[in-house]
Design a protein around this motif. Structure first.
Motif, PDB file in Angstrom:
ATOM      1  N   GLY A 167       3.297  -9.868   6.089  1.00 49.24           N
ATOM      2  CA  GLY A 167       2.648  -9.053   6.756  1.00 49.24           C
ATOM      3  C   GLY A 167       1.400  -9.748   7.412  1.00 49.24           C
ATOM      4  N   LEU A 168       0.863 -10.821   6.952  1.00 46.12           N
ATOM      5  CA  LEU A 168      -0.277 -11.530   7.241  1.00 46.12           C
ATOM      6  C   LEU A 168       0.287 -12.247   8.520  1.00 46.12           C
ATOM      7  CD1 LEU A 168      -3.193 -12.582   7.010  1.00 46.12           C
ATOM      8  CD2 LEU A 168      -2.098 -14.572   5.538  1.00 46.12           C
ATOM      9  N   ALA A 169       1.465 -12.894   8.733  1.00 42.73           N
ATOM     10  CA  ALA A 169       1.923 -13.328   9.887  1.00 42.73           C
ATOM     11  C   ALA A 169       1.975 -12.471  11.165  1.00 42.73           C
ATOM     12  CB  ALA A 169       3.472 -14.095   9.510  1.00 42.73           C
ATOM     13  N   VAL A 170       2.211 -11.303  10.819  1.00 38.63           N
ATOM     14  CA  VAL A 170       2.269 -10.208  11.752  1.00 38.63           C
ATOM     15  C   VAL A 170       1.003  -9.935  12.143  1.00 38.63           C
ATOM     16  CG1 VAL A 170       3.031  -7.755  12.313  1.00 38.63           C
ATOM     17  CG2 VAL A 170       4.573  -9.056  11.045  1.00 38.63           C
ATOM     18  N   THR A 171      -0.087  -9.936  11.120  1.00 39.43           N
ATOM     19  CA  THR A 171      -1.447  -9.701  11.599  1.00 39.43           C
ATOM     20  C   THR A 171      -1.778 -10.849  12.649  1.00 39.43           C
ATOM     21  OG1 THR A 171      -1.825  -8.490   9.519  1.00 39.43           O
ATOM     22  CG2 THR A 171      -3.724  -9.343  10.801  1.00 39.43           C
ATOM     23  N   LEU A 172      -1.670 -11.861  12.333  1.00 36.40           N
ATOM     24  CA  LEU A 172      -2.255 -13.062  12.907  1.00 36.40           C
ATOM     25  C   LEU A 172      -1.492 -13.356  14.354  1.00 36.40           C
ATOM     26  CD1 LEU A 172      -2.485 -15.757  10.251  1.00 36.40           C
ATOM     27  CD2 LEU A 172      -4.598 -14.553  11.080  1.00 36.40           C
ATOM     28  N   LEU A 173      -0.140 -12.823  14.453  1.00 37.95           N
ATOM     29  CA  LEU A 173       0.389 -12.978  15.529  1.00 37.95           C
ATOM     30  C   LEU A 173      -0.023 -11.824  16.596  1.00 37.95           C
ATOM     31  CD1 LEU A 173       4.091 -13.590  14.631  1.00 37.95           C
ATOM     32  CD2 LEU A 173       2.611 -15.189  16.072  1.00 37.95           C
ATOM     33  N   SER A 174      -0.326 -10.698  16.064  1.00 38.59           N
ATOM     34  CA  SER A 174      -1.229  -9.487  16.782  1.00 38.59           C
ATOM     35  C   SER A 174      -2.446 -10.042  17.252  1.00 38.59           C
ATOM     36  CB  SER A 174      -1.212  -8.392  15.857  1.00 38.59           C
ATOM     37  OG  SER A 174       0.225  -7.924  15.530  1.00 38.59           O
ATOM     38  N   ALA A 175      -3.239 -10.494  16.613  1.00 40.22           N
ATOM     39  CA  ALA A 175      -4.602 -10.996  16.854  1.00 40.22           C
ATOM     40  C   ALA A 175      -4.232 -11.993  18.085  1.00 40.22           C
ATOM     41  CB  ALA A 175      -5.228 -11.765  15.892  1.00 40.22           C
ATOM     42  N   ALA A 176      -3.534 -13.083  17.914  1.00 42.86           N
ATOM     43  CA  ALA A 176      -3.171 -14.071  19.081  1.00 42.86           C
ATOM     44  C   ALA A 176      -2.898 -13.321  20.519  1.00 42.86           C
ATOM     45  CB  ALA A 176      -2.222 -14.942  18.525  1.00 42.86           C
ATOM     46  N   ALA A 228       2.339  -1.483   3.152  1.00 41.77           N
ATOM     47  CA  ALA A 228       2.549  -2.471   4.297  1.00 41.77           C
ATOM     48  C   ALA A 228       1.949  -2.267   5.493  1.00 41.77           C
ATOM     49  CB  ALA A 228       4.301  -2.571   4.474  1.00 41.77           C
ATOM     50  N   THR A 229       1.312  -1.146   5.528  1.00 41.88           N
ATOM     51  CA  THR A 229       0.608  -0.763   6.892  1.00 41.88           C
ATOM     52  C   THR A 229      -0.423  -1.709   7.245  1.00 41.88           C
ATOM     53  OG1 THR A 229      -0.998   0.763   5.645  1.00 41.88           O
ATOM     54  CG2 THR A 229       0.841   1.861   6.410  1.00 41.88           C
ATOM     55  N   PRO A 230      -1.047  -2.467   6.671  1.00 38.21           N
ATOM     56  CA  PRO A 230      -2.326  -3.559   7.070  1.00 38.21           C
ATOM     57  C   PRO A 230      -1.697  -4.482   8.351  1.00 38.21           C
ATOM     58  CG  PRO A 230      -2.719  -3.163   4.679  1.00 38.21           C
ATOM     59  CD  PRO A 230      -1.506  -2.373   4.967  1.00 38.21           C
ATOM     60  N   ARG A 231      -0.623  -4.719   8.168  1.00 41.00           N
ATOM     61  CA  ARG A 231       0.110  -5.526   9.299  1.00 41.00           C
ATOM     62  C   ARG A 231      -0.039  -5.019  10.616  1.00 41.00           C
ATOM     63  NH1 ARG A 231       6.477  -5.361   7.574  1.00 41.00           N
ATOM     64  NH2 ARG A 231       5.312  -5.208   5.551  1.00 41.00           N
ATOM     65  N   TYR A 232      -0.089  -3.713  10.704  1.00 41.07           N
ATOM     66  CA  TYR A 232      -0.369  -2.952  12.124  1.00 41.07           C
ATOM     67  C   TYR A 232      -1.733  -2.760  12.358  1.00 41.07           C
ATOM     68  CZ  TYR A 232       4.863  -3.191  12.124  1.00 41.07           C
ATOM     69  OH  TYR A 232       6.017  -3.543  12.357  1.00 41.07           O
ATOM     70  N   ALA A 289     -10.460  -7.475   8.914  1.00 38.76           N
ATOM     71  CA  ALA A 289     -10.623  -6.773   7.940  1.00 38.76           C
ATOM     72  C   ALA A 289      -9.600  -6.944   6.900  1.00 38.76           C
ATOM     73  CB  ALA A 289     -10.762  -5.300   8.021  1.00 38.76           C
ATOM     74  N   VAL A 290      -8.324  -7.196   7.875  1.00 33.01           N
ATOM     75  CA  VAL A 290      -6.984  -7.556   6.915  1.00 33.01           C
ATOM     76  C   VAL A 290      -6.906  -8.878   6.244  1.00 33.01           C
ATOM     77  CG1 VAL A 290      -4.635  -7.858   7.197  1.00 33.01           C
ATOM     78  CG2 VAL A 290      -5.684  -6.021   8.529  1.00 33.01           C
ATOM     79  N   LEU A 291      -7.718  -9.621   6.928  1.00 29.74           N
ATOM     80  CA  LEU A 291      -7.952 -11.073   6.236  1.00 29.74           C
ATOM     81  C   LEU A 291      -8.868 -10.834   4.862  1.00 29.74           C
ATOM     82  CD1 LEU A 291      -8.889 -13.370   9.256  1.00 29.74           C
ATOM     83  CD2 LEU A 291      -6.744 -13.064   8.039  1.00 29.74           C
ATOM     84  N   VAL A 292      -9.766  -9.981   4.823  1.00 29.95           N
ATOM     85  CA  VAL A 292     -10.236  -9.754   3.488  1.00 29.95           C
ATOM     86  C   VAL A 292      -9.078  -9.382   2.343  1.00 29.95           C
ATOM     87  CG1 VAL A 292     -12.159  -8.402   2.157  1.00 29.95           C
ATOM     88  CG2 VAL A 292     -12.295  -9.094   4.567  1.00 29.95           C
ATOM     89  N   ILE A 293      -8.565  -8.468   2.862  1.00 31.25           N
ATOM     90  CA  ILE A 293      -7.453  -8.146   1.983  1.00 31.25           C
ATOM     91  C   ILE A 293      -6.317  -9.270   1.570  1.00 31.25           C
ATOM     92  CG2 ILE A 293      -5.253  -6.817   1.627  1.00 31.25           C
ATOM     93  CD1 ILE A 293      -6.390  -4.801   3.609  1.00 31.25           C
ATOM     94  N   ALA A 294      -6.253 -10.238   2.273  1.00 31.11           N
ATOM     95  CA  ALA A 294      -5.327 -11.367   2.036  1.00 31.11           C
ATOM     96  C   ALA A 294      -6.248 -12.420   1.218  1.00 31.11           C
ATOM     97  CB  ALA A 294      -4.890 -11.940   3.266  1.00 31.11           C
ATOM     98  N   ALA A 295      -7.353 -12.399   1.502  1.00 35.75           N
ATOM     99  CA  ALA A 295      -8.226 -13.422   0.948  1.00 35.75           C
ATOM    100  C   ALA A 295      -9.091 -13.248  -0.283  1.00 35.75           C
ATOM    101  CB  ALA A 295      -9.134 -14.282   1.865  1.00 35.75           C
ATOM    102  N   SER A 296      -9.298 -11.956  -0.388  1.00 36.69           N
ATOM    103  CA  SER A 296     -10.191 -11.240  -1.831  1.00 36.69           C
ATOM    104  C   SER A 296      -9.322 -10.574  -2.531  1.00 36.69           C
ATOM    105  CB  SER A 296     -11.114 -10.892  -1.136  1.00 36.69           C
ATOM    106  OG  SER A 296     -12.307 -10.580  -2.185  1.00 36.69           O
ATOM    107  N   ARG A 297      -9.934  -9.729  -3.505  1.00 38.55           N
ATOM    108  CA  ARG A 297      -9.108  -8.938  -4.526  1.00 38.55           C
ATOM    109  C   ARG A 297      -9.872  -7.553  -4.443  1.00 38.55           C
ATOM    110  NH1 ARG A 297     -10.952  -8.289  -9.860  1.00 38.55           N
ATOM    111  NH2 ARG A 297     -13.304  -9.060 -10.451  1.00 38.55           N
ATOM    112  N   TYR A 298      -9.165  -6.397  -4.809  1.00 37.30           N
ATOM    113  CA  TYR A 298      -9.620  -5.249  -4.775  1.00 37.30           C
ATOM    114  C   TYR A 298     -10.235  -5.071  -6.153  1.00 37.30           C
ATOM    115  CZ  TYR A 298      -9.539  -0.263  -4.101  1.00 37.30           C
ATOM    116  OH  TYR A 298      -9.769   1.225  -3.605  1.00 37.30           O
TER     117      TYR A 298
END
Length: 258
Positions: free
Chosen positions: A183-192, A37-41, A156-165
């Protein structure tokens, strides 16, 4: 509620431990679920890294000319993060540039030795950062460092959301599937929030913000177009490469507006 807050605090500390060299006492907090869950932060940790960079730049600028201050600020972030993302950039360019096939590229990226492609990319990236920051007025450079480090980690987190490992194992494997919509919502809110703070505290004009974001987006897209056709997805090193390209793009976009 208290249990939820304690769990989120543990995730935040693990993210801090993962992305920096700070001696965070998080070993007793570790679980696979929390690490995933760490990518959200990551943007918030990037914000902290940016504050360290800005403080180093400001202190150095009191004594030295802008280019030297920018180089010393960059050195401070390398020490603070252990050159975590810069290492990923170099490995990505070595692998994609020198790998004939996908498997060959992945094998090269696991090699700890630095090759010609990686060395060239690393020197160019560090040079572009220092030159761009030195060319900005001091107030803009400080704001750019704080916002650029935070927003580039959101990139970088957007790559995790949109691509595959693409590896069966690796340093980014635990975080590859743990992001989720929350987690993606937390990332986007943090960016905003970072953008809002940049506009409010630094009084950056809308045109400057848009130009900087365009540069960040260009860096993000350019790096993904570089490695994804060869790899078929991303690795932990590729995430570092995207962060670096997005950060540099942010600085260059801001400088282009000026």
């Amino acid at each position: 509620m208290i249990r939820w807050l304690m769990n989120e605090a543990a995730i935040l500390l693990l993210a801090l431990q993962f992305l920096t060299r700070l001696p965070v006492p998080a070993a007793r907090l570790f679980t696979q679920a929390r690490l995933a869950a760490t990518p959200r932060y990551y943007p918030l940790i990037g914000l902290l890294i940016g504050c360290v960079a800005a403080l180093a730049y400001w202190a150095a600028a009191q004594v030295f000319p802008p280019l030297l201050a920018a180089l010393l600020s960059t050195a401070a972030t390398l020490l603070f993060t252990g050159a975590f993302h810069e290492d990923g950039l170099a490995d990505t360019f070595d692998g994609v540039g020198g790998g004939v096939t996908r498997q060959h590229a992945l094998e090269i990226m696991k090699d700890s030795r630095l090759g010609t492609y990686g060395a060239a990319a690393l020197v160019l990236a560090l040079g572009l950062k220092a030159a761009a920051l030195a060319a900005l007025p001091l107030a803009f450079a400080l704001a750019a460092l704080i916002a650029g480090h935070g927003l580039s980690r959101a990139s970088a987190v957007l790559v995790i959301a949109a691509s595959r490992y693409v590896r069966f194992e690796g340093k980014a494997k635990p975080v590859a599937t743990g992001l989720g919509w929350g987690g993606l919502a937390v990332t986007l809110l943090s960016a905003a929030a970072i953008l809002a703070a940049l506009i409010g505290a630094a009084h950056c004009p809308p045109g400057a913000i848009l130009s900087a974001l365009a540069g960040l987006a260009l860096g993000h897209v350019a790096l993904r177009l570089f490695f994804e056709p060869k790899l078929g997805g991303y690795t932990g090193d590729a995430l570092g490469a995207v962060q670096q390209a997005s950060e540099i793009g942010f600085y260059l976009g801001l400088l282009a507006w000026l």
